[in-house]
Write an enzyme that holds these catalytic residues in place. Structure first.
Site, PDB file in Angstrom:
ATOM      1  N   CYS A  76       0.023   2.256  -5.079  1.00 35.60           N
ATOM      2  CA  CYS A  76      -0.896   3.295  -5.535  1.00 35.60           C
ATOM      3  C   CYS A  76      -0.306   4.686  -5.278  1.00 35.60           C
ATOM      4  O   CYS A  76       0.525   4.876  -4.384  1.00 35.60           O
ATOM      5  CB  CYS A  76      -2.235   3.172  -4.819  1.00 35.60           C
ATOM      6  SG  CYS A  76      -3.139   1.671  -5.232  1.00 35.60           S
ATOM      7  N   HIS A 131       0.838  -1.192   0.000  1.00 36.83           N
ATOM      8  CA  HIS A 131       0.000   0.000   0.000  1.00 36.83           C
ATOM      9  C   HIS A 131       0.882   1.254   0.000  1.00 36.83           C
ATOM     10  O   HIS A 131       1.994   1.265   0.538  1.00 36.83           O
ATOM     11  CB  HIS A 131      -0.903   0.015   1.240  1.00 36.83           C
ATOM     12  CG  HIS A 131      -2.008  -0.997   1.168  1.00 36.83           C
ATOM     13  ND1 HIS A 131      -2.865  -1.085   0.100  1.00 36.83           N
ATOM     14  CD2 HIS A 131      -2.397  -1.967   2.050  1.00 36.83           C
ATOM     15  CE1 HIS A 131      -3.746  -2.051   0.319  1.00 36.83           C
ATOM     16  NE2 HIS A 131      -3.474  -2.609   1.494  1.00 36.83           N
TER      17      HIS A 131
END
Length: 762
Positions: free
Chosen positions: A451, A402
């Protein structure tokens, strides 16, 4: 009968070497040979050997390779004669030499080592197993030199290098007897010298691992071409030039000293292995004459510096050989976070890190690969990595997990980050990159597979100013304010970025060219077209490539060697218990912080009906789940990536998070046995304590309290011991969107994949 053969075994089951030796004795022993044996058998009438049969046997002497004994024994076998019957007849015959042929030798090698061709960085395993009338001992040799710690039936070398190639043999001792195994050739392919490598095969067919490279040489230089495939047995090679076989060119490497223009042409190699045939790419070899070139009529260049095509008044330098670039060292840190405590779990980082580790090791990188790091562990790992970067070093840092991006600064999210997280809980990419720049390295590659969506819970704006340097390559798996998709299914496969990156990373091209090709490959992937695109930033002014060789005589830094040892395995161990049982305790590294243990029963008493060896009593910080230990199927313990390369018929245990290990790893090996005299539900137990020191990444002590300097280096804001807690809101796409996984057959799952993306991203 002898120990190695049951009396009830059929006579026709005799192995060919034993049968041949027995027939030789019976053929040449007058009075105690095949004719007298036939008379004894005919006298009992059990196997119906009559005069016609004996005449048929005698006619065999008229044939060049005929054997009357062989015909007689074949007839007896067809009529039901067993080895036990034959031994009884030989006793009556009184032929002790023939009887000796049927007895098991004092020492016999039953498994011979096999020659193998494999890639640099992979693991070598040679096997030699023997049986004897007393305990058997082994010693491996490479040529005439003993192999250190090579005293077990299996010789294993982790992360093999080119220098480990050669010929190996095993000496087996049993009492006063000894035998040597057959020679096994080990051919190690250095893929860093290859062009256009491709050895991965979904259908198991022969694939070329090392392709020859085009050559441009001067007359008198040495022409060298190389190719290779991996596997057993070592293949046969035949080089061809312009469609015709090159005489005596039957080795993997073709070397022609003092090449002339007659040697130029188009070369390729025919490779035959295991009944399969394939060809390498065809490459062009140009050999130019040595000619002085005049430039503007005023200056002459040495013939060793230029090629003159055509000679005479040429005013241009053509085909100048580029200067070879070197690395003083190659180090890499790969981090994959997937088991998040407060955020959606991921799958792809585990496979991505595993695959990239194998590729980078083939390029001579010292790789440390880590899964599921907390904030302090990530900071300490990055701090250790930064200490390895010096002038001329090639450094590569890869992160999958993440992440987010605010105001041009990117942040990597540890597995223990709170929900929601902010910059105080994460590592700032630009801060790390700034420190990498200051090391004057030959090449810095930073690859982020995460991301880059905006984090609305983090309002801090950082101002990290990067210096102007000429050695930085920065690759994002996705563009700004976009997501990096993980392909999700019930199985474990790569994310979109690494799916294409691993196929290109070994190409002998400038690293920016390689990444450009990866971007093009991703652009052709219909499932994520328009949703994820590779973004590359570079200040690289030289043709630096990950395939560049190591500088001969480069300084051997102690810290760098310690980094390399963070993926070295403990040596296999053999434990002898007082009951007479011997256990092999073996190890495999799935990652630098994930150790696989397996136990195998090497020897057990004859009266044992059941015997198992378990490992237990591990340190509490490893948090090993007892229900997932000591499984007969590797996948039951979570071992998915190594299951195909582990030895069979063992009990397996997977130990994760070795970075948390504070002291040496001490555990217990427990042996449980059941004898024939015991009730089937009862068992006898023995145990032995084992200490394997600090294995793998535990040697670097990443568990220590977050070092103040490493905290400041990777996070430009003060670190808060009690960060502000926000009320949870809807998690952004970078935290929850996990599309359906695409298999290698893209067209088969393309529709389902796109539909999933549309559903999860309204």
């Amino acid at each position: 009968m002898a120990e190695s053969r049951e009396r009830s075994a059929k006579l026709n089951s005799l192995k060919e070497p034993v049968l041949k030796k027995l027939c030789d004795v019976l053929d040449r022993t007058p009075g105690k040979g095949w004719r007298r044996l036939g008379e004894i058998v005919a006298g009992e009438r059990r196997f119906k050997v009559g005069p016609d049969d004996m005449e048929m046997c005698s006619l065999k002497v008229l044939q060049p390779d005929g054997s009357p004994s062989h015909m007689l024994l074949r007839l007896m076998g067809e009529r039901g004669c067993t080895c036990g019957h034959l031994m009884d007849y030989l006793h009556v015959l009184g032929n002790t030499e023939a009887l000796h042929c049927l007895k098991a030798p004092a020492l016999q090698i039953i498994i011979q080592p096999q020659s193998v061709s494999l890639l640099c960085g992979h693991n070598l395993r040679l096997s030699c197993h023997a049986v004897g009338q007393s305990p058997v001992q082994y010693q491996w040799f490479k040529s005439k030199e003993e192999v250190p710690k090579g005293s077990s039936p299996e010789l294993t070398i982790s992360g093999i290098h080119v220098k480990d190639g050669g010929f190996y043999i095993c000496r087996v001792n049993c009492g006063d007897s000894f035998q040597f195994s057959q020679w096994a050739q080990v051919d190690v392919l250095n893929v860093s010298t290859s062009c256009g490598q491709n050895w991965q095969s979904l259908d198991g067919r022969l694939k070329v691992a090392v392709q020859p490279c085009p050559q441009q040489l001067l007359v008198g230089a040495t022409l060298q071409l190389e190719c290779g495939v991996v596997g057993r047995p070592i293949p046969h090679y035949q080089w061809h030039r312009d469609g015709a076989p090159v005489p005596d060119a039957t080795r993997r490497k073709l070397t022609i000293p003092n090449a002339t223009q007659d040697h130029q042409g188009r070369y390729r190699c025919e490779i035959i292995s295991g009944g399969e045939r394939t060809w390498t790419n065809e490459v062009e070899v140009v050999i130019a004459p040595r000619t002085l070139v005049q430039i503007s009529g005023a200056m002459e260049c040495s013939e060793d510096d230029v090629y003159a095509i055509g000679g005479g008044s040429t005013d241009f330098l053509l085909n100048r050989i580029p200067e070879q670039l070197y690395a003083t060292d190659k180090v890499a840190l790969l981090i994959g976070n997937l088991a998040y405590q407060n955020h959606p779990q991921l799958k792809a980082p585990m496979v991505d890190v595993y695959d990239l580790t194998n590729v980078l090791r083939q390029l001579d990188f010292k790789v440390v690969s880590l899964l599921d790091l907390t904030e302090s562990e990530m900071r300490n790992a990055v701090h250790q990595f930064l200490q390895l970067l010096h002038k001329g070093v090639y450094g590569l840092l890869y992160y999958a997990g993440h992440g987010y991006e605010n105001y041009g600064n990117s942040f990597m999210v540890p597995v223990d980050a709170p929900n929601p997280y902010c910059s105080a809980n994460c590592l700032c990419v630009q801060s790390i990159l700034k420190l990498m720049q200051e090391k004057e390295t030959g090449l810095n590659v930073f690859l982020l597979d995460m991301c880059r969506k905006r984090n609305f819970h983090d309002d801090s704006a950082h101002n990290v100013i990067l210096r102007v340097t000429a050695n930085i390559v920065f690759g994002y798996a996705t563009c700004q304010d976009a997501e990096a998709f993980e392909l999700s299914s019930s199985s474990f496969t790569n994310g979109v970025f690494v799916k294409f990156l691993k196929k290109r990373l070994l190409e002998d091209e400038k690293i920016t060219v390689v990444l450009d090709r990866v971007a093009e490959d991703m652009g052709q992937f219909d499932a994520t077209r328009g949703k994820q695109a590779l973004e590359i930033r570079s200040s690289l002014s030289e043709r630096r490539s990950l395939t560049d060789p190591m500088l001969p005589g480069a300084p051997d830094r102690l810290h760098s060697q310690q980094w390399a040892k963070a993926h070295e395995l403990p040596d296999c161990m053999y434990l002898d218990f007082e009951c007479g049982t011997q256990i092999k305790l073996g190890f495999a590294a799935e990652f630098s912080n994930v150790l696989v243990m397996y136990t195998h029963i090497v020897r057990k008493p004859l009266d044992f009906l059941r015997c198992e060896a378990h490992v237990t009593d591990f340190p509490q910080e490893l948090d090993v789940e007892p229900k997932e230990m000591n499984k007969s199927i590797p996948e039951d313990t979570g071992i998915y990536l190594l299951s195909g390369s582990l030895p069979q018929h063992c009990l397996y245990t997977r130990l994760c998070s070795l970075q948390k290990l504070k002291d040496e790893l001490v555990f217990t090996v427990c042996l449980r046995g059941t004898t024939a005299a015991m009730d089937p539900d009862d068992s006898v137990y023995w145990s032995e304590s084992v200490n394997i020191g600090k294995p793998l990444i535990a040697r670097l002590d990443l568990h220590e309290v977050m070092r103040p300097d490493s905290c400041l280096l990777t996070c430009p804001v003060p670190h808060s011991a009690n960060p502000e807690i926000y009320e949870p809101e809807e998690v952004g796409a970078c935290g929850s969107s996990i599309p359906i996984e695409a298999s290698d057959d893209i067209h088969e799952l393309q529709t389902a994949f796109i539909n999933s993306l549309q559903l999860q991203h309204p």
